[in-house]
Write an enzyme that holds these catalytic residues in place. Sequence first.
Site, PDB file in Angstrom:
ATOM      1  N   ASP A   1       0.860  -1.174   0.000  1.00  0.00           N
ATOM      2  CA  ASP A   1       0.000   0.000   0.000  1.00  0.00           C
ATOM      3  C   ASP A   1       0.900   1.229   0.000  1.00  0.00           C
ATOM      4  OD1 ASP A   1      -2.313   1.570   0.210  1.00  0.00           O
ATOM      5  OD2 ASP A   1      -2.301   1.501   2.408  1.00  0.00           O
ATOM      6  N   HIS A   2       0.329   2.372  -0.335  1.00  0.00           N
ATOM      7  CA  HIS A   2       1.062   3.625  -0.249  1.00  0.00           C
ATOM      8  C   HIS A   2       0.729   4.336   1.061  1.00  0.00           C
ATOM      9  CE1 HIS A   2       1.303   3.734  -4.888  1.00  0.00           C
ATOM     10  NE2 HIS A   2       2.490   3.429  -4.401  1.00  0.00           N
TER      11      HIS A   2
ATOM     12  N   TYR B   1      -4.905   4.597   0.381  1.00  0.00           N
ATOM     13  CA  TYR B   1      -6.008   3.756  -0.092  1.00  0.00           C
ATOM     14  C   TYR B   1      -5.668   3.028  -1.385  1.00  0.00           C
ATOM     15  CZ  TYR B   1      -7.683   7.476   2.910  1.00  0.00           C
ATOM     16  OH  TYR B   1      -7.783   8.402   3.923  1.00  0.00           O
ATOM     17  N   HIS B   2      -4.446   2.464  -1.446  1.00  0.00           N
ATOM     18  CA  HIS B   2      -4.002   1.738  -2.637  1.00  0.00           C
ATOM     19  C   HIS B   2      -3.578   0.304  -2.307  1.00  0.00           C
ATOM     20  CE1 HIS B   2      -2.737   5.943  -4.330  1.00  0.00           C
ATOM     21  NE2 HIS B   2      -4.049   5.746  -4.379  1.00  0.00           N
ATOM     22  N   PRO B   3      -4.358  -0.470  -1.535  1.00  0.00           N
ATOM     23  CA  PRO B   3      -3.945  -1.841  -1.226  1.00  0.00           C
ATOM     24  C   PRO B   3      -3.880  -2.686  -2.492  1.00  0.00           C
ATOM     25  CG  PRO B   3      -6.224  -1.495  -0.578  1.00  0.00           C
ATOM     26  CD  PRO B   3      -5.676  -0.152  -0.958  1.00  0.00           C
TER      27      PRO B   3
END
Length: 549
Positions: A303-304, A479-481
Amino acid sequence: MTEAPEFDFIVVGAGSAGCVLADKLSENGRFTVLVIEAGGSDRKFSIKMPMGYGLTFSDGRVNWKYQTEPDAGLGGKSGYWPRGKVIGGSSSINAMAYMRGLPHDFDDWEKAGATGWDWEAVRATYEELETVVEADGTVRGSGPVIVSDLKNAMSPFSRHFLEAARELNWPVLDDLNDAGQQGMNHHPNEGMGYMRATVRNGQRWSAADAFLRPAQKRRNLSIISGALVERVLMRDRQATGVRYRLNGSVQEARARREVILSAGAVDSPKLLMLSGIGPASDLGKHGIDVVLNHQQVGKGLQDHLAVSHFYWATEPTLNSLLGRRTGQVRAGVAYLLNRSGPLSVPVNQVSGYLRTAGAPVPDVQVYCNPASYAILPEGTPKVDRDNGFLLCVQPCRPTSRGWIALSSADPSAQPRIQPNSLSTPEDQQIAVAASRLLQQLAQTSSLRNVTRARRAPDILEMNDPELLDNFRQRSGTVYHPSCTCRMGDSQDVSVTDSRLRVHGIGRLRVIDASAFPNVTSGNTNAPTMMLAARAAKMVMEDNSAQAAA
């Protein structure tokens, strides 16, 4: 239970990937397709209005509202992970940023065992998907995904961010997705610019708008919403259908050809494990019969993370409108009358990829927003009354890997999510280096001239150990899983092969961001749609070949 209906393909999830698959698999009319979505309709004002992102951020009617396990790398905090539970999935509740990623991201996918996913291959798919609407109304391309340059509608304050970039000799780019742009001594795509967004005529243009809505006219496509898929049905390690719960009753559907999971980086591995595909020791704890002891399912999570700092401004920002009741009314009237004004533009307005000292390629993404806000206890953002702005930095390519695991055999129970943030020395170093970039940006005369005060904690006063501690304490997910069912060469190191087929299981694929071998450098919605479009071609090729045989 009545006899289960049969379809050629069953797609689980009508999100960014599932909508693409619904369109592409039903397009030629040869195959019947069923799409099953846990959420409901996306026809809501809060979804269609671009600035409505703040309203859906904590709305349990359209959002799974996941919470992570306490994360040691972030001071033991539990993170909040909104994920779309609605037609369109997270493309219906995201911030609409359209970022392809950087060329080396996809070359690295190829090196990780995702054969056929290098930059040259995926670039062609992006070009097929996109219709780019420039600020002057010029249109380029003819794809279903509308990508708009909204700089003419953005806050005038945002120009200061680009002036600051020029002051630092950072390139200012017209299009952050154009890999052909580069200046002297700069890497392709390095620089800052106005963000392009999936917005059409002042309204969100989600994957549902781009792909699902046109496909719904076809008689060979069926969609069931409000249905929770509980497991994939199997016989002799071959997927044969799914079991799902709809309006309190358990139903089944059969797949003549394939079951495709497109439930996202959290729910696709969860569904595999509920179906008996996953680490045997974990499945045994919950009394789930093991179909395949697959150690990599749910592993590899990436994630980021980003850290944001806020500043009070000397000039009007979006706060002057959205932070006050009278301004909100004026903005609302402008939007309702002609889909214009500040509500017609996403809050993320300026971004870009930059290199920290000594980095061979851009390794940090910067976000600059002409607004400041607080997150209320219930999770809703509240815009400050006084004028302010935000500077934010995100390391692009973390090396830390977390995991998803079941908390229960109950399909309605939220899974356990452990990001393992900042668990490698490399990630700790880049967190400090990224914070140094934010310090440089904040100290430019272009931004100092419009800064009335720096809000606590003041990043300019921090040394390296304090920057790392600040990142641990204050950073959060962007919110980049991804990567929890990642592509690779074998079951020992990955969950799916380069054609998205689950290793060791027949007629079952995972096609969504969970299949990324590693997270791309920027926002993940564009690469997820690209991945689904390429994967759909593979599904059609494989099944057309079978039909011919």
